[in-house]
Design an enzyme around this catalytic site. Structure first.
Site, mmCIF file in Angstrom:
data_model
loop_
_atom_site.group_PDB
_atom_site.id
_atom_site.type_symbol
_atom_site.label_atom_id
_atom_site.label_comp_id
_atom_site.label_asym_id
_atom_site.label_seq_id
_atom_site.Cartn_x
_atom_site.Cartn_y
_atom_site.Cartn_z
ATOM 1 C CB CYS A 1 -0.936 0.001 1.202
ATOM 2 S SG CYS A 1 -1.964 -1.459 1.250
ATOM 3 C CG ASN B 1 -6.710 -1.415 1.102
ATOM 4 O OD1 ASN B 1 -5.962 -0.917 0.260
ATOM 5 N ND2 ASN B 1 -6.270 -1.918 2.241
ATOM 6 C CG HIS C 1 -3.454 3.082 2.380
ATOM 7 N ND1 HIS C 1 -3.745 2.802 1.066
ATOM 8 C CD2 HIS C 1 -3.614 1.921 3.066
ATOM 9 C CE1 HIS C 1 -4.062 1.528 0.961
ATOM 10 N NE2 HIS C 1 -3.993 0.968 2.155
HETATM 11 O O1 UT7 Z 1 -3.914 -1.877 3.403
HETATM 12 C C1 UT7 Z 1 -3.136 -2.157 4.500
HETATM 13 C C2 UT7 Z 1 -3.777 -1.723 5.678
HETATM 14 N N1 UT7 Z 1 -4.901 -2.576 6.046
HETATM 15 C C3 UT7 Z 1 -5.652 -2.163 7.013
HETATM 16 O O2 UT7 Z 1 -5.397 -1.073 7.478
HETATM 17 C C4 UT7 Z 1 -6.752 -3.038 7.581
HETATM 18 C C5 UT7 Z 1 -6.750 -2.882 9.062
HETATM 19 N N2 UT7 Z 1 -7.792 -3.651 9.774
HETATM 20 C C6 UT7 Z 1 -9.087 -3.354 9.678
HETATM 21 O O3 UT7 Z 1 -9.480 -2.475 8.962
HETATM 22 C C7 UT7 Z 1 -10.046 -4.093 10.594
HETATM 23 O O4 UT7 Z 1 -9.329 -4.850 11.527
HETATM 24 C C8 UT7 Z 1 -11.044 -5.011 9.837
HETATM 25 C C9 UT7 Z 1 -12.035 -4.153 9.073
HETATM 26 C C10 UT7 Z 1 -10.289 -5.901 8.885
HETATM 27 C C11 UT7 Z 1 -11.828 -5.868 10.829
HETATM 28 O O5 UT7 Z 1 -12.505 -5.052 11.764
HETATM 29 P P1 UT7 Z 1 -12.477 -5.421 13.320
HETATM 30 O O6 UT7 Z 1 -13.306 -4.436 13.999
HETATM 31 O O7 UT7 Z 1 -11.029 -5.531 13.721
HETATM 32 O O8 UT7 Z 1 -13.207 -6.820 13.333
HETATM 33 P P2 UT7 Z 1 -12.658 -8.265 13.782
HETATM 34 O O9 UT7 Z 1 -11.684 -8.799 12.779
HETATM 35 O O10 UT7 Z 1 -12.218 -8.217 15.197
HETATM 36 O O11 UT7 Z 1 -13.971 -9.090 13.721
HETATM 37 C C12 UT7 Z 1 -15.044 -8.837 14.616
HETATM 38 C C13 UT7 Z 1 -16.129 -9.866 14.342
HETATM 39 C C14 UT7 Z 1 -15.627 -11.294 14.317
HETATM 40 O O12 UT7 Z 1 -16.626 -12.113 14.884
HETATM 41 P P3 UT7 Z 1 -16.498 -12.674 16.374
HETATM 42 O O13 UT7 Z 1 -15.226 -13.460 16.358
HETATM 43 O O14 UT7 Z 1 -16.428 -11.464 17.238
HETATM 44 O O15 UT7 Z 1 -17.733 -13.488 16.527
HETATM 45 C C15 UT7 Z 1 -15.470 -11.601 12.862
HETATM 46 O O16 UT7 Z 1 -15.608 -12.962 12.574
HETATM 47 O O17 UT7 Z 1 -16.686 -9.616 13.043
HETATM 48 C C16 UT7 Z 1 -16.635 -10.818 12.283
HETATM 49 N N3 UT7 Z 1 -16.405 -10.468 10.887
HETATM 50 C C17 UT7 Z 1 -17.434 -10.184 10.049
HETATM 51 N N4 UT7 Z 1 -18.757 -10.144 10.236
HETATM 52 C C18 UT7 Z 1 -19.512 -9.799 9.184
HETATM 53 C C19 UT7 Z 1 -15.244 -10.345 10.202
HETATM 54 N N5 UT7 Z 1 -15.484 -9.982 8.949
HETATM 55 C C20 UT7 Z 1 -16.829 -9.881 8.816
HETATM 56 C C21 UT7 Z 1 -17.674 -9.524 7.761
HETATM 57 N N6 UT7 Z 1 -18.992 -9.484 7.986
HETATM 58 N N7 UT7 Z 1 -17.202 -9.205 6.538
#
Ligand code: UT7
Length: 326
Positions: free
Chosen positions: A116, A283, A253
């Site tokens: 990125c 992204n 970004h």
């Molecule tokens: O380009 C390089 C830079 N990249 C980034 O900057 C990405 C950085 N990270 C993020 O943007 C975030 O961490 C994400 C958007 C990827 C994820 O958000 P989060 O608030 O950290 O969610 P999480 O991964 O902790 O997931 C929370 C819950 C989980 O369920 P449980 O385990 O709490 O039951 C996931 O399984 O949300 C669930 N989950 C979803 N639910 C519905 C994960 N993806 C999805 C989805 N739809 N697409």
């Protein structure tokens, strides 16, 4: 004392025609528009159709940038493409772009893989070559077809990414050598390889002859993205001898609207000065910054003379910042 600077004299972009909305994704994996938009700010993204390649978007973005710069392909004396999704393993996508555009023999062409942060890395290289007098006009592109390395069954990643390209023409100008100059005033690039596995493709040519899928520890990336983006802004402004009060626009970004909000709050940059395209691009990795820049120039938001600070963070980890008076 006067100094050669790289002015950005033309920008362009290209996006696939096909748009995938959050509702479309909710028919493919267990997710919802509500989850995606509140957690990421993304509402839709463009994805390449069969037969569309990274080079196709590069070429269209480059043609628009050349037109806006009032230049032709013959004027270009360096091509650099930042991408993690090249058409072929080799030669460089930059070489393919040169072939399609009809760039003359002898013009150097290379790709850079800094995920990125790729556009900032590519800008560092092109700007240094211009300032050293090695080249006069560079075609600098960030482009991706991330849809080809997304596991469309993995809801943790498939909702985040999009395809497209942004391009910029850098031209050598003799400037006064002060922070009031137009052009690129500073670039800073960084990496910390201890995070190599936190955000990566799970395969590779040398590793297992495959391209693999994007794998990411989202929470860990999120945590580190915020201070990295802040460091990109602060270090590049310090190098340029400028401060946030001088800045007209911040282009971060485009990975997640919550990350962008948090960085802007931390730096006390007013929301009205922050360019956000993640809602309709998702992204797009190396394409994210030049896409956002070209779109905001086209819409008339960013005007000649405006001071822009840019920062990015991505796999590697790589990160960086750049200050440009457009
Ligand atoms: O380009 C390089 C830079 N990249 C980034 O900057 C990405 C950085 N990270 C993020 O943007 C975030 O961490 C994400 C958007 C990827 C994820 O958000 P989060 O608030 O950290 O969610 P999480 O991964 O902790 O997931 C929370 C819950 C989980 O369920 P449980 O385990 O709490 O039951 C996931 O399984 O949300 C669930 N989950 C979803 N639910 C519905 C994960 N993806 C999805 C989805 N739809 N697409």
């Amino acid at each position: 004392m006067s100094q050669i600077r790289s002015r950005i004299i033309g920008t362009g972009y290209s996006l696939p025609a096909k748009v995938l909305t959050n509702d479309d994704l909710s028919k493919m994996v267990e997710t919802s528009d509500e989850w995606i938009s509140t957690r990421t700010g993304i509402r839709s993204r463009h994805v390449a159709s069969e037969g569309e390649y990274t080079s196709d978007f590069c070429v269209k973005a480059a043609q628009m940038a050349l037109k806006n710069a009032d230049m032709s392909a013959e004027d270009i004396d360096f091509i650099i493409v930042a991408t993690v999704t090249p058409d072929n393993t080799f030669p460089a996508t930059a070489a393919k772009v040169g072939k399609i555009l009809g760039i003359r023999a002898g013009v150097a062409a290379m790709d850079v893989n800094a995920a990125c942060s790729g556009f900032i890395y590519a800008s560092q290289i092109a700007d240094n070559m211009i300032r050293l007098g090695q080249i006069k006009n560079a075609l600098v592109i960030g482009a991706e077809t991330l849809s080809r390395i997304v596991d469309w069954n993995d809801r943790n990643t498939c909702v985040l990414f999009g395809d497209g390209a942004g391009a910029a023409i850098f031209k050598a100008y003799e400037e006064k050598g002060t922070s009031a100059d137009r052009g690129i005033l500073s670039v800073k690039i960084f990496a910390d390889a201890s995070h190599y596995d936190t955000l990566c493709s799970d395969s590779g040519v040398s590793f297992n002859q495959k391209s693999g899928f994007i794998h990411m520890d989202g929470k860990e990336v999120f945590k580190i993205a915020i201070p990295s983006l802040i460091e990109g802004v602060e270090s590049s402004l310090a190098l340029a001898g400028l401060s946030l009060s001088d800045v007209d626009w911040y282009i971060p970004h485009q990975a997640n609207a919550r990350i962008i909000d948090s960085v802007a709050k931390n730096l006390e940059i007013d929301d009205s000065k922050v360019i956000v395209t993640v809602d309709h691009h998702g992204n797009t990795s190396a394409a994210s910054i030049p896409l956002a820049l070209a779109e905001s120039v086209e819409s008339g938001k960013v005007k000649a003379g405006n001071l822009i600070v840019i920062s990015s963070m991505g796999a590697g980890f790589t990160w960086g910042g750049m200050v440009v008076r457009i």
